[in-house]
Design a protein around this motif. Structure first.
Motif, PDB file in Angstrom:
ATOM      1  N   GLU B  68       0.830  -1.211   0.000  1.00  0.00           N
ATOM      2  CA  GLU B  68       0.000   0.000   0.000  1.00  0.00           C
ATOM      3  C   GLU B  68       0.867   1.265   0.000  1.00  0.00           C
ATOM      4  O   GLU B  68       0.642   2.177   0.783  1.00  0.00           O
ATOM      5  N   LEU B  83       2.301  -1.618  10.369  1.00  0.00           N
ATOM      6  CA  LEU B  83       1.925  -1.963   8.995  1.00  0.00           C
ATOM      7  C   LEU B  83       1.336  -3.369   8.908  1.00  0.00           C
ATOM      8  O   LEU B  83       0.572  -3.678   8.012  1.00  0.00           O
ATOM      9  N   ARG B  86      -2.424  -4.100   8.401  1.00  0.00           N
ATOM     10  CA  ARG B  86      -3.110  -3.957   7.116  1.00  0.00           C
ATOM     11  C   ARG B  86      -3.201  -5.273   6.367  1.00  0.00           C
ATOM     12  O   ARG B  86      -3.841  -5.374   5.341  1.00  0.00           O
ATOM     13  N   PRO B 163      -8.016  -6.592   7.841  1.00  0.00           N
ATOM     14  CA  PRO B 163      -6.903  -6.297   6.939  1.00  0.00           C
ATOM     15  C   PRO B 163      -7.430  -5.960   5.545  1.00  0.00           C
ATOM     16  O   PRO B 163      -8.545  -6.324   5.203  1.00  0.00           O
ATOM     17  N   HIS B 164      -6.602  -5.234   4.784  1.00  0.00           N
ATOM     18  CA  HIS B 164      -6.988  -4.929   3.401  1.00  0.00           C
ATOM     19  C   HIS B 164      -6.518  -6.031   2.461  1.00  0.00           C
ATOM     20  O   HIS B 164      -7.026  -6.185   1.367  1.00  0.00           O
TER      21      HIS B 164
END
Ligand code: ADP
Ligand code: MG
Lengths: 265, 258
Positions: B68, B83, B86, B163-164
């Protein structure tokens, strides 16, 4: 790429030479210790895990520490009494036993028993978590394995070891007292002798030793567990190494501690 | 290849070497937002290593890993921690915490990273378990679950922190066809309903063909082919053909005739 001098949770590369392995061990252990102290001073406290470990180290080790210390106190008294009574020194027996327990035997017995009981268990648990990717799973959930696993064990060890050491002292003196009565040394004489020959610092110095032993045993066991690799065999190796290295380092540290604490008194 | 705002993951010339062997030899890889990308390859080709480099669990020897828009390759463990939230990862053998119940496993991340009341955590855990089709197993321990259930708990745990991106390491290996099909459907549904970006590492050709939007083929630490499932099926690359032939359902006699 930046090479940092901090404890790495990633798998360390294998070293081929003996010197490499030794350096890796000392370096890894030092970095883990630094990371743990940092985690101990700052960072999230895992209270539940800590209480759990305190119960584990304290409760499971106490009976075996009591048993071994009582019999050790008894056998010391057996030898000293059979000698001293013959030369009319029965009033020295309590002091001799209590002094030996306080300075040497209680801390060492605590160290040995907790290594056998908990050091091995810590190495096996952390080693299993390592090889089954549970350590990676922790990291993936943004939880530091040092903060979550090592710090609570270290705090639990530092709190429980002196307590176990004190219990060991008590059990040893009690065991000695029972044997002393068989040599017609009255409990009063036995206790009076302890009062005369043992100073508070003998006891406190012994407890200081247990603190250092706790640091050694917990850190070595955690380090070995977290460095495990391979399958079940790897966990077995880590466990064996944790016990052997802890013991050896405890005995070496014991000599230097004795020298620093008691030799000039 | 350049970083572009539609890339959830961008890997550039990634090299990973350990103990004198180079496992990844300059891998380029990207996954756009909302895409399901498959990484196909034989055992030992470096799939797990690539996945762990993307997850920031292994430090690359060289190269860049953009998640990202942030290059995580040079970051320290401490810098990577925030981080990590994510990105979720489902491990090959689930890697559930074996001394915790299913509930505690799924709640683990929530309790540490979200300031939520107990009841809210309980609600989220129940919801995530429902997403993966598990109900009434909260109080069980991982050892009491089947392989397929364990993987689903692993997925629920990865999904707990919203999370993405979710990385799957061999989600269907070791599962019977029914369970494998259900896991594939689950990945597909999460992607369509939540817009999750998914990276699926597998040697299961059937599973990858029906789940993914795009497949990259890895062989001995190098990407040898890339394309839609249809394009991969038609690929002329000898390594890909050999791999697909061995995974095909033709009888051994038919294959020998080719
Ligand atoms: N720590 C390590 N030391 C040496 N070789 C390793 C290490 N980790 C993985 N490998 C090797 O790297 C290769 C790729 O491993 P991996 O990424 O697990 O493959 P895959 O997931 O595709 O089966 C394998 O040949 C494996 O033996
Ligand atoms: Mg793998």
């Amino acid at each position: 790429m930046r090479e940092e001098l901090v404890w790495q949770d990633e798998e360390a590369p294998q070293r081929a030479s003996v010197a490499g392995v030794v350096l890796e061990f000392i370096g890894g252990l030092t970095l883990l210790l630094v990371a743990s102290v940092r985690g101990l001073l700052a960072g999230r406290k895992e209270w539940r895990e800590m209480l759990h470990q305190m119960a584990f180290i304290g409760a499971t080790s106490a009976p075996i520490v009591v048993l071994t210390s009582a019999f050790t106190g008894a056998v010391i008294t057996l030898y000293s009494a059979s000698l001293l009574v013959r030369v009319g020194g029965g009033s020295f027996v309590g002091g001799a036993t209590a002094l030996a327990m306080a300075r040497e035997l209680a801390p060492i017995l605590t160290g040995i028993m907790v290594t056998a009981r908990c050091g091995s268990a810590i190495a096996a648990q952390l080693g299993t978590m390592k090889i089954t990717e549970q350590i990676d799973a922790l990291r993936a959930l943004a939880v530091s394995p040092v903060q979550y696993l090592v710090v609570p064990r270290l705090i639990a060890g530092l709190l429980m070891f002196p307590l176990l050491g004190a219990i060991a002292n008590f059990a040893g003196v009690l065991g000695g007292g029972v044997v002393a009565t068989a040599f017609e040394i009255s409990p009063f004489t036995y206790l009076r002798s302890i009062q005369l020959f043992v100073e508070p610092f003998d006891f406190i110095g012994g407890l200081i030793k247990t603190l250092v032993f706790a640091l050694i045993i917990i850190m070595v066991s955690c380090h070995q567990g977290l460095s495990a690799r391979g399958g079940a065999v790897g966990v077995g190796h880590a466990t064996t190494r944790a016990v052997v290295l802890s013991m050896v380092l405890v005995f070496i540290a014991n000599y230097f501690l004795a020298d620093a604490l008691f030799a000039r008194r | 290849m350049k970083t572009n705002s539609t890339d959830a993951i961008l890997v550039k010339s990634l090299v990973y070497a350990v103990n004198g062997t180079t496992i990844l030899k300059g891998v380029d890889f990207r996954a756009a937002y909302g895409e399901i990308v498959g990484i196909m390859g034989a055992s030992g080709s470096g799939k797990t290593t690539l996945l762990k480099c993307i997850a920031g669990l292994l430090r690359p020897t060289a190269g860049e890993v953009w998640i990202e828009g942030v290059n995580i390759a040079p970051l320290s463990e401490r810098e990577k921690m925030p981080l990590r939230l994510r990105l979720g990862i489902v491990f090959q053998y689930a890697a559930l915490f074996d001394y915790m119940t299913v509930y505690e496993n799924v709640a683990f991340g929530l309790e540490r990273h979200r300031r939520l009341p107990r009841s809210e955590i309980a609600r989220i855990v129940k919801e995530r378990l429902a997403w993966v089709g598990l109900e009434g197993v909260e109080h069980l321990y991982p050892s009491q679950l089947s392989g397929g259930m364990r993987k689903r708990v692993g997925l629920a745990r990865a999904l707990a922190l919203d999370p993405h991106i979710v990385l799957f390491d061999e989600p269907t290996s070791g599962l019977d066809p029914v369970n494998a099909y259900q896991i594939d459907r689950l990945i597909h549904r999460l992607n369509r309903e939540l817009g999750l970006t998914a990276v699926v590492v597998s040697h299961d050709v059937t599973s990858l063909f029906r789940t993914t939007d795009r497949i990259v083929v890895i062989d001995s630490g190098q990407i040898v082919e890339e394309g839609t499932p249809e394009a991969i099926r038609q690929s002329e690359h000898p390594k890909v053909q050999a791999f697909l032939r061995m995974a095909s359902t033709e009888s051994l006699e038919e294959q020998a005739g080719i």
